[in-house]
Design a protein around this motif. Sequence first.
Motif, PDB file in Angstrom:
ATOM      1  N   UNK A  25       0.852  -1.186   0.000  1.00 50.35           N
ATOM      2  CA  UNK A  25       0.000   0.000   0.000  1.00 50.35           C
ATOM      3  C   UNK A  25       0.888   1.236   0.000  1.00 50.35           C
ATOM      4  N   UNK A  26       0.692   2.108  -0.988  1.00 48.20           N
ATOM      5  CA  UNK A  26       1.486   3.333  -1.085  1.00 48.20           C
ATOM      6  C   UNK A  26       0.572   4.502  -1.434  1.00 48.20           C
ATOM      7  N   UNK A  27       0.938   5.679  -0.927  1.00 52.23           N
ATOM      8  CA  UNK A  27       0.174   6.889  -1.250  1.00 52.23           C
ATOM      9  C   UNK A  27       0.356   7.215  -2.723  1.00 52.23           C
ATOM     10  N   UNK A  28      -0.728   7.608  -3.377  1.00 52.87           N
ATOM     11  CA  UNK A  28      -0.652   8.024  -4.777  1.00 52.87           C
ATOM     12  C   UNK A  28      -1.434   9.316  -4.945  1.00 52.87           C
ATOM     13  N   UNK A  29      -1.346   9.911  -6.123  1.00 52.14           N
ATOM     14  CA  UNK A  29      -2.033  11.186  -6.352  1.00 52.14           C
ATOM     15  C   UNK A  29      -3.554  11.031  -6.304  1.00 52.14           C
ATOM     16  N   UNK A  72      -4.860  -1.223  -7.318  1.00 52.90           N
ATOM     17  CA  UNK A  72      -6.231  -0.878  -6.931  1.00 52.90           C
ATOM     18  C   UNK A  72      -6.156   0.431  -6.135  1.00 52.90           C
ATOM     19  N   UNK A  73      -6.927   1.433  -6.554  1.00 51.71           N
ATOM     20  CA  UNK A  73      -6.905   2.721  -5.870  1.00 51.71           C
ATOM     21  C   UNK A  73      -8.032   2.779  -4.839  1.00 51.71           C
TER      22      UNK A  73
END
Length: 203
Positions: A25-29, A72-73
């Motif tokens: 899990x990583x932060x994205x825009x 998956x966002x």
Amino acid sequence: MNNLEKRIFDSQPDLFALDTAIESCEKSKDGWAVTLDKTIFFPRGGGQPCDKGSINGLEVKDTYEENGKIIHILPSPAEPGAAAHCEIDADTRRGHMAHHLAQHILSAHLTAMLGNDTKSAAVTCRLGHIELPLPLTAAEISLVEKAANKTVKYALPVKTYYLTPEEASKKAVRGKITPHEMIRLVEIEGFDINACGGTHCRN
């Protein structure tokens, strides 16, 4: 488990729920980019939209493939290693499957009967679109429609499988094969073989 084995939708397009685990899990825009140990979520591409659904009750805002991984966002973070209950909207998936297989049948008949090879195609839950190099007359449309409906009534089995480019080149594949390390073929038994990554009905 390799990346192909994670794509449960490839072999089980009518599986609408799955229990798996959060891989990363990583932060994205757009929110939080989550990968799973395995997934039933189809990533947008090849003229087919991504699936609608949820992971642990959180709406999946988008699903796409990046560097061989399915992203998956989610609107909030998920803990790597935690359990993940996935659900996709069954009506949307069934619509994609039906329209995508119908497109294969129509495109096969357009090529065989009229020499009018499909340039591109797109499917949604409610509509389909096929781009052709040559215009069709009303009589040609009627002719192809009748042939396609007759093929549908046969309820021919549909299978999907991966081959190496060399193996795929030995098959009677309709249309072009986009270069990949492994080629996914969709075969309507005794009727058509096409290289495609989408979801399709089982017959």
